[in-house]
Scaffold this active site. Structure first.
Site, PDB file in Angstrom:
ATOM      1  N   SER A  31      -9.534  -1.444   7.094  1.00 54.28           N
ATOM      2  CA  SER A  31      -8.996  -1.192   5.752  1.00 54.28           C
ATOM      3  C   SER A  31      -8.291  -2.354   5.072  1.00 54.28           C
ATOM      4  O   SER A  31      -8.021  -2.291   3.878  1.00 54.28           O
ATOM      5  CB  SER A  31      -8.045  -0.002   5.784  1.00 54.28           C
ATOM      6  OG  SER A  31      -8.791   1.176   5.715  1.00 54.28           O
ATOM      7  N   LYS A  62       0.841  -1.196   0.000  1.00 51.67           N
ATOM      8  CA  LYS A  62       0.000   0.000   0.000  1.00 51.67           C
ATOM      9  C   LYS A  62       0.879   1.250   0.000  1.00 51.67           C
ATOM     10  O   LYS A  62       1.970   1.235   0.580  1.00 51.67           O
ATOM     11  CB  LYS A  62      -0.873  -0.073   1.259  1.00 51.67           C
ATOM     12  CG  LYS A  62      -1.969   0.948   1.383  1.00 51.67           C
ATOM     13  CD  LYS A  62      -2.790   0.637   2.638  1.00 51.67           C
ATOM     14  CE  LYS A  62      -3.927   1.607   2.868  1.00 51.67           C
ATOM     15  NZ  LYS A  62      -4.717   1.257   4.073  1.00 51.67           N
ATOM     16  N   SER A  81      -9.581   1.133   3.104  1.00 51.99           N
ATOM     17  CA  SER A  81      -8.756   1.929   2.223  1.00 51.99           C
ATOM     18  C   SER A  81      -7.683   1.157   1.443  1.00 51.99           C
ATOM     19  O   SER A  81      -7.148   1.683   0.474  1.00 51.99           O
ATOM     20  CB  SER A  81      -8.074   3.031   3.035  1.00 51.99           C
ATOM     21  OG  SER A  81      -7.214   2.456   3.997  1.00 51.99           O
TER      22      SER A  81
END
Ligand code: GLN
Length: 479
Positions: A172, A73, A148
Site C-alpha cells: 500500500s 494517511k 491503499s
C-alpha cells in the site's frame, strides 16, 4: 524557471524554512491543495487550522524539519483529530493520543496539514473503496492512483504536501508510489513503531514515507525509525543515519532479478523500463544476475488468507460501543449488527467474512495453518536468494495505473495487482518503489528494490544512484 514553494523537496523545504521560517511554504501548499483537492480528492481532512491552533509558536519548529508541512494517511492517529481509516464506521472517532510517528515528527518540528484518503481500512489497491469517494491519479484523472495509500501518493505527486506517510501491509505504500511517480518505502517489519496505526494485518503492517525523492525518504526514516516500548514488535536496533547511504556508489553491489517476476502478464512497457533501470545500475558498477524465488506463485494466495484472518480479528473491536458510528437497535446484538452492517463497506465485509472463514473450526488447519507454512517457505526463498545477492530488483506493479472502475467489480483481478509487493510483507523485509520511467501515454512506472531485514541502507544506496542517474523525478503532472 524557479521552483514554486509547493514544489520543494523536503530537503529544500527544510533549508528554506531554516533560513526564512516555514510560513510561506505552508501557505503555498495550503493554496495549492485548496485548488486541487476538489479534483483529486487526495485529502479527507485538510485542517491546517487545527495544527495552527495546536502549535505553533516559532519554537515548535526548532527540530530538524523546521516546520515543513507533512500529511499522513487517515489510519494514523493524531491526538484530537478525527481519524477514520476512510470508513463510515469510524466517523467521529477522535483519538486521545498521537501515534508514535506523529509524536516523533512533531518533536522534529513537522507541521501536519491533514489526513489523506485511502482504501477503507487499507483494503484495496485503487483507492476506490474509501467512504469519501475515489481518489484520482494526477497523471490522468480517469485513472486510479493505486492503493491503499493513494491519497498520500497523490498529495506528494501533485505537490499538495511536501512529503507524506502511508502504511503498507501488502504494497500500500509502494504500489501507489509506482502509479503516481513518487518514492515509497516499506521499512523492515519492526523498524518503525506501529503504535497508533489502526491495525489491518498486525504481522504485516508498517508505516513508511512517501516522498518526492530518495533523499527525502532517508530524512524521514531517520526520524520515524527506532524502538518503541508501546509496540512490542518494534525492534531495539540502532538507527543508522540513512542519509549517509546516499553515496551514489553501487560498485560491487550484487543485484538479483527473480525470473518469477518477469513473466507473461506484465505490461511490456513496465518490463522494458524496469530492465533499463537494472542496466543503469549495471553501468554504474553493480553486478546483475538472474535469481529464483520458487514459491512466488503462492504469495498472493497466502497473503489473502493470513492477512484477512488478522484483519477480521482486528476489526472485531468496531461494534458501535467504543468507537465512531453507533446505529440504533432494539437490543445489544441488533445494535452490533446494524452498526457493522451500515458502517463497513463491501470490501471490508468481504474480508471479515473470508477471515472468519479461514479461522473457523474445521478450516483453520486447511487454510490458516497451511498459509503460515507456505509463508515460511517464501521466507526461505528470500533467505537463500540473499546468500547470493545484496538486493532484489523487480517491477513494483505489473501494470501502470488502470482506469477507475476497471477492476472494482473483480476482486481477484484487484488482488493480483499486489503480486510483486506482497512477498516483502510476508517476509518482513524492506522494499522501496521509485520511479524509473513513463509509458508512451505518460503514466509513471515504478521499480522495486528489496533488501535483507534492516538493510534499508542498501536500498537507499542503489535507489539514490539510480534516481540521480535517470533524473525523472523532475517531471511533473500537468494540472
Ligand atoms: N492491496 C493490498 C490489499 O488490498 C495491500 C493493502 C495494504 O498494503 N494495506 O490488501
Amino acid at each position: 524557471m524557479e521552483k514554486q514553494l509547493y514544489e520543494l523537496t523536503l530537503k529544500e523545504a527544510i533549508d528554506v524554512a531554516k533560513a526564512e521560517g516555514p510560513w510561506e511554504i505552508i501557505r503555498a501548499v495550503i493554496d495549492r491543495t485548496a485548488l486541487l483537492n476538489p479534483r483529486l480528492n487526495a485529502f479527507v481532512r485538510f485542517e491546517p487550522e487545527h495544527f495552527l491552533k495546536k502549535s505553533r509558536k516559532s519554537e515548535d519548529f526548532k527540530g530538524v524539519l523546521s516546520g515543513a508541512p507533512l500529511s499522513v494517511k487517515d489510519n494514523i492517529c493524531i491526538h484530537g483529530c478525527e481519524t477514520t481509516c476512510a470508513s463510515k464506521i469510524l466517523r467521529g472517532h477522535v483519538p486521545p493520543y498521537d501515534a508514535t510517528v506523529i509524536r516523533k515528527l512533531g518533536d522534529a518540528g513537522a507541521f501536519f496539514l491533514g489526513q489523506c484518503n485511502m482504501d477503507e481500512f487499507a483494503f484495496g489497491s485503487s483507492c476506490e473503496t474509501s467512504a469519501y469517494g475515489a481518489v484520482k491519479n494526477p497523471w490522468d484523472i480517469e485513472r486510479v492512483p493505486g492503493g491503499s495509500s493513494g491519497g498520500s501518493a497523490v498529495a506528494v505527486a501533485a505537490d499538495m504536501t511536501i512529503a507524506a506517510l502511508g502504511s503498507d501491509t501488502g504494497g500500500s505504500i509502494r504500489q501507489p508510489a509506482a502509479l503516481c511517480g513518487v518514492v515509497g518505502l516499506k521499512p523492515t517489519y519492526g523498524r518503525v513503531s506501529r503504535y497508533g496505526l489502526i491495525a489491518f494485518g498486525s504481522s504485516f503492517d508498517q508505516i513508511g514515507p512517501i516522498t518526492k525523492t530518495v533523499e527525502d525518504s532517508a530524512i524521514l526514516m531517520n526520524l520515524i525509525s527506532g524502538f518503541d516500548p508501546h509496540d512490542s514488535t518494534s525492534v531495539n536496533q540502532t538507527v543508522p543515519d540513512y542519509t549517509k547511504a546516499l553515496a551514489r556508489n553501487v560498485k560491487g553491489l550484487r543485484i538479483g532479478l527473480p525470473k518469477e517476476y518477469f513473466v507473461e502478464g506484465i505490461d511490456p512497457e513496465v518490463e522494458t523500463k524496469v530492465r533499463e533501470a537494472a542496466n543503469v545500475l549495471k553501468q554504474l558498477g553493480a553486478q546483475i544476475k538472474t535469481i529464483s524465488l520458487p514459491h512466488t506463485a503462492y504469495a498472493v494466495a497466502v497473503y489473502y488468507i493470513v492477512a484477512v484472518a488478522e484483519a477480521s480479528s482486528n476489526l472485531g473491536r468496531f461494534d458501535g460501543v467504543q468507537y465512531g458510528l453507533r446505529a440504533p437497535g432494539k437490543n445489544l446484538l441488533e445494535m452490533y449488527f446494524e452498526t457493522r452492517n451500515q458502517g463497513f463497506g463491501e470490501e471490508a465485509k468481504r474480508r471479515i467474512l473470508l477471515g472468519n472463514f479461514v479461522l473457523s473450526a474445521g478450516y483453520y488447519e486447511a487454510y490458516y495453518r497451511k498459509g503460515q507454512k507456505v509463508r515460511t517457505l517464501i521466507r526461505k526463498d528470500f533467505e537463500e536468494a540473499f546468500k547470493e545477492v545484496d538486493l532484489i530488483l523487480t517491477p513494483t506493479s505489473p501494470t501502470p495505473a488502470f482506469k477507475i472502475n476497471e477492476k472494482i467489480s473483480d476482486p481477484l483481478a484487484m488482488y493480483l495487482s499486489d503480486i510483486f509487493t506482497i512477498p516483502a510483507n510476508l517476509v518482513g523485509i524492506p522494499a522501496m518503489s521509485l520511479p524509473c520511467g513513463f509509458t508512451e501515454k505518460g503514466l509513471p512506472i515504478g521499480v522495486q528494490l528489496m533488501a535483507k531485514p534492516f538493510d534499508e541502507e542498501g536500498i537507499f544506496r542503489a535507489a539514490f544512484a539510480l534516481e540521480q542517474e535517470i533524473r525523472i523525478y523532475k517531471r511533473k503532472p500537468k494540472l
